[in-house]
Design an enzyme around this catalytic site. Sequence first.
Site, short mmCIF file in Angstrom:
data_model
loop_
_atom_site.label_atom_id
_atom_site.label_comp_id
_atom_site.label_asym_id
_atom_site.label_seq_id
_atom_site.Cartn_x
_atom_site.Cartn_y
_atom_site.Cartn_z
N ASP A 62 29.43 41.16 46.43
CA ASP A 62 30.02 40.65 45.49
C ASP A 62 30.65 41.87 44.47
O ASP A 62 29.99 42.19 43.66
CB ASP A 62 29.41 39.74 44.55
CG ASP A 62 30.01 39.14 43.26
OD1 ASP A 62 31.52 39.04 43.46
OD2 ASP A 62 29.40 38.21 42.74
N ASP B 114 37.62 40.84 43.07
CA ASP B 114 36.35 40.12 43.14
C ASP B 114 36.27 39.61 44.68
O ASP B 114 36.79 38.59 44.98
CB ASP B 114 36.37 38.95 42.00
CG ASP B 114 35.06 38.11 42.05
OD1 ASP B 114 34.20 38.73 42.75
OD2 ASP B 114 34.88 36.97 41.41
#
Length: 352
Positions: free
Chosen positions: A17, A222
Amino acid sequence: MKASIGTPPVDIYGVADTGSNLVWTQCVPCDDCFNQTYPKFDPQKSCTYSEISCHSEKCHEWDQVHCSPQNSCNYVSGYVTGGSQGVLAKEKAAITSTSGQAVSFDIAFGCSHNSNLIYDGHETGIIGLGSGPLSFVSQIGSKRFSYCLLPFGTESTDPSITSKISFGNGSEVVGDGVVSTPFVDRESGHGYYVTLEGISVGETYVPFNSSGKVSKGNMLIDSGSPALSLPPDFYDRLKVEVKKQISIDPIKNDTLLGTRLCYRTEITNENGPILTVHFEGADVELKPIQTFNRPIKRFEYYCFGITDIGSEYNEFSDGTGVYGNYVQANFLIGYDLETRMVSFKPTDCTKL
């Protein structure tokens, strides 16, 4: 992303992430946790596990910590879909190098005893790849890393192929077809924020703002979010143009789909437009395979995979968008923390 922690080592599978900055995995005892396929990490079975004291500097590198009566460093980490709480601890972690050897590091990580994220499967937690002090990248001392994500759905057709991630020397993204854009510091943390000027649908340019002005760092790259999500006004103008350039009729008045733009026919390179994302100094070309997907596996619906951020995230109300992982698929994407650039190279990630 697979790594191992502890002595003897236990495999963990964290969501890779770039939008967050903590490494954590579910630990025994887990009071309120999501289901995971693999066994939870049991700190009592590892001889290298040690809790971080509340008085140490390491504890206060995370902004949401409080001391327990026993002096342990309790953390809280929040995400769009939920959060994780537990204890910050030190442990040996290892990943496999290109030569097949395990390379080990000492890292601080969150031993989660309470997590209400909506995961159900291989995930055991999150491996934060942001640029904050407790992220995996910072802790292993890597100035650059890159990854190549498989297109959505590949894992169900061929489970033996995996996405690839690499750190350090050799992970540079170079060669023909590479485009790069700078990331911008923002007060809201250690994410990779870049500047999106607009998106072309075929030959038609749709600006990010009708006024033509854009604020720097208006897009968070992201890997932990699925969709490319845009501020409502920009999304609406983009959707109108995409619809205009597809000659097939979209599905109308389907309560299941809401306001999404969906078709009963698959949208391919033949009948769908190419979208060119114009970052500052870098044009990234997206084929229909990256911008249309089947959101509901049991229906032959093909929907525009770019979404309105207003309907998904509350905290991005300041006009920031999120560049999620569907549109990152089939690109080798590199992050260089020295030059502060993100690079994109079109790549067949199934062949790496």
